[in-house]
Design a protein around this motif. Structure first.
Motif, PDB file in Angstrom:
ATOM      1  N   ALA A  56       0.808  -1.229   0.000  1.00 13.67           N
ATOM      2  CA  ALA A  56       0.000   0.000   0.000  1.00 13.67           C
ATOM      3  C   ALA A  56       0.834   1.268   0.000  1.00 13.67           C
ATOM      4  O   ALA A  56       0.284   2.359  -0.188  1.00 13.67           O
ATOM      5  N   ASP A  57       2.155   1.148   0.209  1.00 12.97           N
ATOM      6  CA  ASP A  57       3.024   2.321   0.194  1.00 12.97           C
ATOM      7  C   ASP A  57       3.827   2.433  -1.096  1.00 12.97           C
ATOM      8  O   ASP A  57       4.672   3.314  -1.227  1.00 12.97           O
ATOM      9  N   TRP A  58       3.568   1.574  -2.066  1.00 16.11           N
ATOM     10  CA  TRP A  58       4.267   1.639  -3.348  1.00 16.11           C
ATOM     11  C   TRP A  58       3.685   2.782  -4.182  1.00 16.11           C
ATOM     12  O   TRP A  58       2.467   2.878  -4.362  1.00 16.11           O
ATOM     13  N   VAL A  59       4.566   3.629  -4.706  1.00 15.69           N
ATOM     14  CA  VAL A  59       4.139   4.740  -5.557  1.00 15.69           C
ATOM     15  C   VAL A  59       3.968   4.221  -6.979  1.00 15.69           C
ATOM     16  O   VAL A  59       4.913   3.697  -7.583  1.00 15.69           O
ATOM     17  N   MET A  60       2.746   4.377  -7.517  1.00 22.18           N
ATOM     18  CA  MET A  60       2.405   3.777  -8.804  1.00 22.18           C
ATOM     19  C   MET A  60       1.542   4.724  -9.639  1.00 22.18           C
ATOM     20  O   MET A  60       0.844   5.582  -9.085  1.00 22.18           O
TER      21      MET A  60
END
Length: 317
Positions: A56-60
Protein backbone atom coordinates in the motif's frame (compact mmCIF):
# COMPACT_ATOMS: atom_id res chain seq x y z
CA UNK A 1 -20.38 -7.38 54.36
CA UNK A 2 -22.09 -9.62 51.81
CA UNK A 3 -24.22 -8.23 49.00
CA UNK A 4 -27.12 -10.08 47.44
CA UNK A 5 -28.16 -9.41 43.85
CA UNK A 6 -31.89 -9.75 43.31
CA UNK A 7 -34.53 -9.33 40.62
CA UNK A 8 -33.75 -8.09 37.12
CA UNK A 9 -30.16 -6.94 37.67
CA UNK A 10 -28.54 -10.34 36.88
CA UNK A 11 -30.50 -10.43 33.63
CA UNK A 12 -29.09 -7.05 32.57
CA UNK A 13 -25.57 -8.17 33.39
CA UNK A 14 -26.10 -11.36 31.39
CA UNK A 15 -27.51 -9.30 28.52
CA UNK A 16 -24.47 -7.05 28.46
CA UNK A 17 -22.28 -10.12 28.34
CA UNK A 18 -24.17 -11.44 25.32
CA UNK A 19 -23.92 -8.07 23.53
CA UNK A 20 -20.20 -7.92 24.20
CA UNK A 21 -19.67 -11.44 22.90
CA UNK A 22 -21.47 -10.54 19.67
CA UNK A 23 -19.71 -7.19 19.21
CA UNK A 24 -16.19 -8.45 19.82
CA UNK A 25 -15.70 -10.70 16.80
CA UNK A 26 -12.35 -11.70 15.42
CA UNK A 27 -11.33 -9.74 12.32
CA UNK A 28 -10.78 -11.90 9.22
CA UNK A 29 -7.21 -13.04 8.71
CA UNK A 30 -5.33 -11.14 5.97
CA UNK A 31 -3.66 -14.43 5.08
CA UNK A 32 -7.01 -15.69 3.87
CA UNK A 33 -7.39 -12.95 1.23
CA UNK A 34 -5.78 -13.44 -2.17
CA UNK A 35 -5.90 -10.54 -4.64
CA UNK A 36 -4.76 -10.15 -8.23
CA UNK A 37 -3.99 -6.43 -7.86
CA UNK A 38 -0.36 -5.49 -7.34
CA UNK A 39 -1.32 -3.00 -4.62
CA UNK A 40 -4.43 -2.79 -2.43
CA UNK A 41 -5.88 -1.12 0.65
CA UNK A 42 -9.15 -1.88 2.46
CA UNK A 43 -10.53 0.07 5.41
CA UNK A 44 -13.89 1.22 6.81
CA UNK A 45 -14.09 5.00 6.38
CA UNK A 46 -14.38 5.45 10.14
CA UNK A 47 -11.38 3.24 10.93
CA UNK A 48 -7.92 4.57 11.74
CA UNK A 49 -6.21 1.40 10.53
CA UNK A 50 -6.77 -0.76 7.45
CA UNK A 51 -8.48 -4.11 7.50
CA UNK A 52 -6.07 -5.19 4.77
CA UNK A 53 -3.12 -3.72 2.91
CA UNK A 54 -0.84 -5.04 0.19
CA UNK A 55 2.14 -2.98 -0.98
CA UNK A 56 0.00 0.00 0.00
CA UNK A 57 3.02 2.32 0.19
CA UNK A 58 4.27 1.64 -3.35
CA UNK A 59 4.14 4.74 -5.56
CA UNK A 60 2.40 3.78 -8.80
CA UNK A 61 0.63 5.35 -11.80
CA UNK A 62 -3.09 5.72 -11.07
CA UNK A 63 -4.55 6.49 -14.51
CA UNK A 64 -8.13 7.85 -14.44
CA UNK A 65 -8.48 7.44 -10.69
CA UNK A 66 -6.98 10.94 -11.00
CA UNK A 67 -10.41 12.27 -11.96
CA UNK A 68 -11.68 11.99 -8.40
CA UNK A 69 -9.18 14.67 -7.38
CA UNK A 70 -10.14 16.66 -10.47
CA UNK A 71 -13.74 16.64 -9.26
CA UNK A 72 -12.76 17.80 -5.77
CA UNK A 73 -10.86 20.78 -7.18
CA UNK A 74 -13.77 21.71 -9.46
CA UNK A 75 -16.25 21.61 -6.59
CA UNK A 76 -13.91 23.42 -4.19
CA UNK A 77 -13.53 26.26 -6.70
CA UNK A 78 -17.19 27.19 -6.33
CA UNK A 79 -17.47 27.74 -10.10
CA UNK A 80 -21.14 27.38 -11.15
CA UNK A 81 -22.03 23.90 -12.37
CA UNK A 82 -24.77 25.35 -14.58
CA UNK A 83 -22.31 27.49 -16.56
CA UNK A 84 -21.88 26.41 -20.20
CA UNK A 85 -18.25 25.92 -21.14
CA UNK A 86 -16.88 26.00 -24.66
CA UNK A 87 -15.20 22.87 -25.99
CA UNK A 88 -11.79 24.22 -26.88
CA UNK A 89 -8.97 22.41 -28.63
CA UNK A 90 -6.18 21.22 -26.37
CA UNK A 91 -3.48 23.79 -25.79
CA UNK A 92 -1.07 20.97 -24.90
CA UNK A 93 -1.06 17.48 -26.44
CA UNK A 94 -2.54 14.60 -24.49
CA UNK A 95 -0.03 12.20 -22.96
CA UNK A 96 -1.88 9.16 -24.38
CA UNK A 97 -4.80 8.30 -26.63
CA UNK A 98 -7.49 10.87 -25.92
CA UNK A 99 -10.26 10.01 -28.39
CA UNK A 100 -13.53 11.76 -27.60
CA UNK A 101 -16.97 12.03 -29.19
CA UNK A 102 -17.29 15.62 -27.97
CA UNK A 103 -17.17 18.09 -30.86
CA UNK A 104 -14.77 21.04 -30.60
CA UNK A 105 -16.62 24.34 -30.71
CA UNK A 106 -19.76 23.10 -28.95
CA UNK A 107 -20.74 23.86 -25.34
CA UNK A 108 -21.80 21.85 -22.28
CA UNK A 109 -22.42 22.70 -18.65
CA UNK A 110 -19.66 22.31 -16.11
CA UNK A 111 -21.93 19.93 -14.18
CA UNK A 112 -22.40 17.63 -17.20
CA UNK A 113 -18.66 17.62 -17.92
CA UNK A 114 -18.01 16.77 -14.28
CA UNK A 115 -20.51 13.91 -14.38
CA UNK A 116 -19.15 12.23 -17.51
CA UNK A 117 -15.57 12.75 -16.38
CA UNK A 118 -16.32 10.77 -13.24
CA UNK A 119 -18.79 8.08 -14.28
CA UNK A 120 -17.66 7.45 -17.87
CA UNK A 121 -14.05 8.62 -17.49
CA UNK A 122 -14.32 11.11 -20.36
CA UNK A 123 -10.77 12.45 -20.73
CA UNK A 124 -11.62 15.49 -22.84
CA UNK A 125 -14.25 16.51 -20.28
CA UNK A 126 -11.65 16.38 -17.50
CA UNK A 127 -9.29 18.50 -19.57
CA UNK A 128 -12.04 21.09 -20.22
CA UNK A 129 -12.82 21.32 -16.51
CA UNK A 130 -9.21 22.25 -15.84
CA UNK A 131 -8.99 24.55 -18.85
CA UNK A 132 -12.00 26.54 -17.61
CA UNK A 133 -10.84 26.76 -13.99
CA UNK A 134 -11.36 30.35 -12.77
CA UNK A 135 -7.59 30.80 -12.35
CA UNK A 136 -6.52 28.82 -15.42
CA UNK A 137 -5.19 25.38 -16.29
CA UNK A 138 -1.84 25.58 -14.51
CA UNK A 139 -3.52 26.83 -11.34
CA UNK A 140 -5.89 23.86 -11.53
CA UNK A 141 -3.00 21.36 -11.54
CA UNK A 142 -1.40 23.25 -8.67
CA UNK A 143 -4.69 23.06 -6.76
CA UNK A 144 -4.81 19.27 -7.30
CA UNK A 145 -1.40 18.89 -5.69
CA UNK A 146 -2.24 21.34 -2.91
CA UNK A 147 -5.43 19.39 -2.13
CA UNK A 148 -3.46 16.14 -2.02
CA UNK A 149 -0.98 17.68 0.41
CA UNK A 150 -3.81 19.02 2.60
CA UNK A 151 -5.30 15.51 2.78
CA UNK A 152 -1.99 14.03 3.88
CA UNK A 153 -1.39 12.30 0.55
CA UNK A 154 2.37 12.71 0.84
CA UNK A 155 3.31 10.28 -1.91
CA UNK A 156 0.94 11.65 -4.56
CA UNK A 157 1.68 13.90 -7.53
CA UNK A 158 -0.45 15.11 -10.43
CA UNK A 159 0.60 16.58 -13.77
CA UNK A 160 -2.70 16.42 -15.67
CA UNK A 161 -6.42 16.34 -14.78
CA UNK A 162 -7.43 13.22 -16.71
CA UNK A 163 -4.86 10.61 -15.69
CA UNK A 164 -3.56 10.08 -19.22
CA UNK A 165 -0.03 10.75 -17.98
CA UNK A 166 1.83 7.94 -16.22
CA UNK A 167 3.40 10.69 -14.11
CA UNK A 168 0.17 10.97 -12.13
CA UNK A 169 1.21 8.77 -9.24
CA UNK A 170 0.02 7.82 -5.77
CA UNK A 171 -0.16 4.95 -3.31
CA UNK A 172 -3.09 2.78 -2.31
CA UNK A 173 -2.90 4.19 1.21
CA UNK A 174 -2.94 7.78 -0.09
CA UNK A 175 -5.91 7.06 -2.34
CA UNK A 176 -7.90 5.80 0.64
CA UNK A 177 -7.53 9.30 2.09
CA UNK A 178 -8.82 10.79 -1.15
CA UNK A 179 -11.81 8.43 -1.11
CA UNK A 180 -12.63 9.41 2.46
CA UNK A 181 -12.54 13.10 1.49
CA UNK A 182 -14.53 12.54 -1.71
CA UNK A 183 -17.25 10.70 0.20
CA UNK A 184 -18.17 14.02 1.83
CA UNK A 185 -19.10 15.47 -1.61
CA UNK A 186 -22.68 14.47 -2.61
CA UNK A 187 -22.02 15.43 -6.24
CA UNK A 188 -19.13 12.97 -6.44
CA UNK A 189 -21.15 10.16 -4.88
CA UNK A 190 -24.07 10.86 -7.18
CA UNK A 191 -22.05 11.05 -10.39
CA UNK A 192 -19.79 8.06 -9.76
CA UNK A 193 -22.67 5.71 -8.96
CA UNK A 194 -25.02 6.75 -11.78
CA UNK A 195 -25.54 3.97 -14.34
CA UNK A 196 -25.82 6.43 -17.24
CA UNK A 197 -25.84 10.10 -18.11
CA UNK A 198 -27.10 11.99 -21.16
CA UNK A 199 -25.48 15.30 -22.13
CA UNK A 200 -27.08 17.94 -24.33
CA UNK A 201 -24.49 20.04 -26.14
CA UNK A 202 -25.21 23.35 -27.84
CA UNK A 203 -23.64 25.33 -30.72
CA UNK A 204 -24.31 22.97 -32.48
CA UNK A 205 -27.03 21.07 -30.67
CA UNK A 206 -26.53 17.34 -30.20
CA UNK A 207 -26.76 14.80 -27.39
CA UNK A 208 -24.43 12.03 -26.25
CA UNK A 209 -25.14 9.02 -24.04
CA UNK A 210 -22.57 7.88 -21.48
CA UNK A 211 -22.46 4.70 -19.37
CA UNK A 212 -20.62 4.05 -16.12
CA UNK A 213 -17.31 2.24 -16.60
CA UNK A 214 -17.90 0.20 -13.42
CA UNK A 215 -20.58 -2.47 -14.02
CA UNK A 216 -20.94 -3.07 -10.27
CA UNK A 217 -22.99 0.13 -9.92
CA UNK A 218 -25.69 -1.58 -12.01
CA UNK A 219 -25.69 -4.78 -9.96
CA UNK A 220 -28.50 -5.38 -7.46
CA UNK A 221 -26.03 -7.43 -5.38
CA UNK A 222 -23.80 -4.42 -4.70
CA UNK A 223 -24.35 -1.20 -2.79
CA UNK A 224 -21.67 1.00 -4.32
CA UNK A 225 -21.52 4.44 -2.68
CA UNK A 226 -18.62 5.92 -4.70
CA UNK A 227 -16.61 4.53 -7.59
CA UNK A 228 -13.85 5.24 -10.13
CA UNK A 229 -12.06 3.04 -12.62
CA UNK A 230 -8.74 3.66 -14.34
CA UNK A 231 -6.54 2.16 -17.03
CA UNK A 232 -3.21 2.85 -18.68
CA UNK A 233 -0.72 0.33 -20.01
CA UNK A 234 1.72 1.44 -17.31
CA UNK A 235 -0.94 1.46 -14.58
CA UNK A 236 -2.86 -1.70 -15.43
CA UNK A 237 -6.49 -1.95 -14.40
CA UNK A 238 -7.34 0.15 -11.36
CA UNK A 239 -10.51 0.45 -9.28
CA UNK A 240 -11.31 2.50 -6.20
CA UNK A 241 -14.68 2.32 -4.44
CA UNK A 242 -16.58 3.00 -1.29
CA UNK A 243 -18.93 0.05 -0.75
CA UNK A 244 -21.55 -0.64 1.89
CA UNK A 245 -20.40 -3.81 3.64
CA UNK A 246 -22.77 -4.88 6.41
CA UNK A 247 -23.86 -1.27 6.91
CA UNK A 248 -20.27 0.03 7.03
CA UNK A 249 -19.01 2.35 4.24
CA UNK A 250 -15.72 0.69 3.33
CA UNK A 251 -12.95 1.99 1.08
CA UNK A 252 -11.46 -0.46 -1.41
CA UNK A 253 -8.39 0.53 -3.44
CA UNK A 254 -7.05 -1.86 -6.07
CA UNK A 255 -4.16 -0.80 -8.30
CA UNK A 256 -2.68 -2.52 -11.34
CA UNK A 257 -4.32 -5.79 -12.23
CA UNK A 258 -4.69 -7.84 -15.39
CA UNK A 259 -7.81 -7.68 -17.53
CA UNK A 260 -11.00 -5.64 -17.33
CA UNK A 261 -12.78 -7.94 -14.92
CA UNK A 262 -9.86 -8.66 -12.60
CA UNK A 263 -10.39 -5.68 -10.26
CA UNK A 264 -14.09 -6.58 -10.12
CA UNK A 265 -13.08 -10.05 -9.02
CA UNK A 266 -10.79 -8.56 -6.39
CA UNK A 267 -13.66 -6.41 -5.10
CA UNK A 268 -15.83 -9.51 -4.80
CA UNK A 269 -13.10 -11.39 -2.95
CA UNK A 270 -12.65 -8.46 -0.55
CA UNK A 271 -16.36 -8.23 0.21
CA UNK A 272 -16.65 -11.99 0.76
CA UNK A 273 -13.55 -11.96 2.96
CA UNK A 274 -14.93 -9.12 5.10
CA UNK A 275 -18.26 -10.94 5.45
CA UNK A 276 -17.17 -14.56 5.85
CA UNK A 277 -13.38 -14.65 6.20
CA UNK A 278 -13.07 -16.54 2.91
CA UNK A 279 -10.90 -14.66 0.41
CA UNK A 280 -11.25 -17.03 -2.53
CA UNK A 281 -8.58 -17.62 -5.18
CA UNK A 282 -7.10 -15.84 -8.20
CA UNK A 283 -6.87 -17.15 -11.77
CA UNK A 284 -3.42 -18.31 -12.82
CA UNK A 285 -3.04 -15.70 -15.58
CA UNK A 286 -3.95 -12.83 -13.23
CA UNK A 287 -1.66 -14.18 -10.53
CA UNK A 288 1.22 -14.47 -12.99
CA UNK A 289 0.69 -10.86 -14.13
CA UNK A 290 0.67 -9.66 -10.50
CA UNK A 291 3.92 -11.42 -9.67
CA UNK A 292 5.73 -10.26 -12.81
CA UNK A 293 4.52 -6.68 -12.48
CA UNK A 294 5.46 -6.57 -8.79
CA UNK A 295 8.98 -7.74 -9.64
CA UNK A 296 9.30 -5.11 -12.36
CA UNK A 297 8.09 -2.31 -10.09
CA UNK A 298 10.35 -3.44 -7.25
CA UNK A 299 13.36 -3.36 -9.59
CA UNK A 300 12.39 0.12 -10.82
CA UNK A 301 12.06 1.43 -7.27
CA UNK A 302 15.42 -0.06 -6.30
CA UNK A 303 17.08 1.53 -9.34
CA UNK A 304 15.48 4.88 -8.53
CA UNK A 305 16.65 4.71 -4.91
CA UNK A 306 20.18 3.84 -6.03
CA UNK A 307 20.19 6.77 -8.45
CA UNK A 308 18.98 9.13 -5.73
CA UNK A 309 21.64 7.88 -3.32
CA UNK A 310 24.34 8.24 -5.98
CA UNK A 311 23.19 11.78 -6.75
CA UNK A 312 23.18 12.73 -3.08
CA UNK A 313 26.70 11.34 -2.65
CA UNK A 314 27.92 13.34 -5.65
CA UNK A 315 26.42 16.55 -4.26
CA UNK A 316 27.98 15.96 -0.83
CA UNK A 317 31.40 15.66 -2.43
Amino acid sequence: MRYRVRGWWPLIVMGWGLVASVAVQAAPSPDKLELASVSAYVAPLKASKPSYSKRADWVMPIASVTKVMTALVVLDSGAPLSQRLSVEKRHIPAAANAYSRIRPGSKATRGDLLAISLMSSENYAAYLLARHHPDGYDAFIAAMNAKAKALGMNHTHFVDPSGLSENNVSTAADLSKMLKAAFAYPKVREATTAAKHDVWFTHPGYSLYYANTNPLVRSSRWDVLLSKTGYLTSAGRCLVMVVNVAGEPTAMVMLDSFGKRTPLGDAGRIRRWLSTGDGGSVAASASRYEQEKAQTLAAQMLASQSADASGAETVSR
